[in-house]
Design an enzyme around this catalytic site. Structure first.
Site, PDB file in Angstrom:
ATOM      1  N   LYS A   9       0.939  -1.129   0.163  1.00 13.91           N
ATOM      2  CA  LYS A   9       0.066  -0.122  -0.026  1.00 13.91           C
ATOM      3  C   LYS A   9       0.846   1.290   0.021  1.00 13.91           C
ATOM      4  O   LYS A   9       1.850   1.385   0.901  1.00 13.91           O
ATOM      5  CB  LYS A   9      -0.975  -0.072   1.277  1.00 13.91           C
ATOM      6  CG  LYS A   9      -1.700   1.417   1.289  1.00 13.91           C
ATOM      7  CD  LYS A   9      -2.946   1.272   2.177  1.00 13.91           C
ATOM      8  CE  LYS A   9      -2.734   1.185   3.702  1.00 13.91           C
ATOM      9  NZ  LYS A   9      -3.819   1.462   4.346  1.00 13.91           N
ATOM     10  N   SER A  25      -3.757   3.184 -17.199  1.00 14.52           N
ATOM     11  CA  SER A  25      -2.776   2.770 -16.227  1.00 14.52           C
ATOM     12  C   SER A  25      -2.710   3.802 -15.465  1.00 14.52           C
ATOM     13  O   SER A  25      -3.148   4.696 -15.340  1.00 14.52           O
ATOM     14  CB  SER A  25      -1.434   2.308 -16.640  1.00 14.52           C
ATOM     15  OG  SER A  25      -0.692   3.618 -17.152  1.00 14.52           O
ATOM     16  N   THR A  57      -6.114  -0.868 -12.191  1.00 17.28           N
ATOM     17  CA  THR A  57      -5.573  -0.638 -13.219  1.00 17.28           C
ATOM     18  C   THR A  57      -4.085  -1.430 -13.037  1.00 17.28           C
ATOM     19  O   THR A  57      -3.898  -2.092 -12.100  1.00 17.28           O
ATOM     20  CB  THR A  57      -5.345   0.958 -13.818  1.00 17.28           C
ATOM     21  OG1 THR A  57      -4.858   0.992 -14.838  1.00 17.28           O
ATOM     22  CG2 THR A  57      -4.641   1.527 -12.569  1.00 17.28           C
ATOM     23  N   TYR A  58      -3.067  -1.110 -13.805  1.00 13.19           N
ATOM     24  CA  TYR A  58      -1.955  -1.427 -13.786  1.00 13.19           C
ATOM     25  C   TYR A  58      -0.964  -0.621 -13.788  1.00 13.19           C
ATOM     26  O   TYR A  58      -1.223   0.657 -14.266  1.00 13.19           O
ATOM     27  CB  TYR A  58      -1.528  -2.413 -15.059  1.00 13.19           C
ATOM     28  CG  TYR A  58      -1.436  -1.722 -16.342  1.00 13.19           C
ATOM     29  CD1 TYR A  58      -0.204  -1.296 -16.883  1.00 13.19           C
ATOM     30  CD2 TYR A  58      -2.739  -1.754 -17.123  1.00 13.19           C
ATOM     31  CE1 TYR A  58      -0.096  -0.470 -18.025  1.00 13.19           C
ATOM     32  CE2 TYR A  58      -2.719  -0.815 -18.323  1.00 13.19           C
ATOM     33  CZ  TYR A  58      -1.282  -0.115 -19.082  1.00 13.19           C
ATOM     34  OH  TYR A  58      -1.629   0.227 -20.024  1.00 13.19           O
ATOM     35  N   GLY A  73      -5.581   7.424 -19.187  1.00 10.04           N
ATOM     36  CA  GLY A  73      -6.567   6.870 -19.857  1.00 10.04           C
ATOM     37  C   GLY A  73      -7.940   7.079 -19.156  1.00 10.04           C
ATOM     38  O   GLY A  73      -8.173   8.189 -18.598  1.00 10.04           O
TER      39      GLY A  73
END
Length: 120
Positions: A9, A25, A57-58, A73
């Site tokens: 985290k 992302s 997301t990544y 995005g």
């Protein structure tokens, strides 16, 4: 059987940019990713403290020491520059592994997004 546990985290960082015209992302300062044990391309969950939005997301590694937290995005529509977010990653483990699992939690300075202390 397997369970999901919080692995990492990054607690309370400030969004520095939101780039709608990107494929998706979150770009995160590489120093923060390393401190939290998050790797490039890893799936993360993001909670916006200011508006309550949650998304996943990544990751994309940002420049070290830059303090960059940029939602890209479609995610860019869910946040505003200046919002405070929490970034979390999870791991899939057995219940036995989960009982002794040690999360990597980092607490950056929200003004600079630079690491001030780390809890294990």
């Amino acid at each position: 059987m397997y369970i999901q546990v919080m692995k990492s985290k990054i607690h309370r960082v400030t969004v520095t940019d939101a780039n709608l015209n990107y494929i998706g992302s979150i770009t995160i300062d590489q120093d923060l990713m390393d401190a939290a044990g998050i790797i490039e391309g890893e799936r993360v969950y993001i909670v916006d403290v200011n508006n309550g939005e949650r998304l996943d997301t990544y990751t994309i590694a940002g420049e070290r020491g830059s303090g960059t937290i940029c939602l890209n995005g479609a995610a860019a529509r869910k946040v505003e520059v200046g919002d405070i977010v929490i970034i979390m990653a999870y791991a899939i483990v057995t219940p036995e592994e989960g009982r002794n699992f040690k999360q990597q939690i980092v607490f950056p300075d929200t003004a600079t997004n630079r690491l001030i202390k780390k809890k294990k």
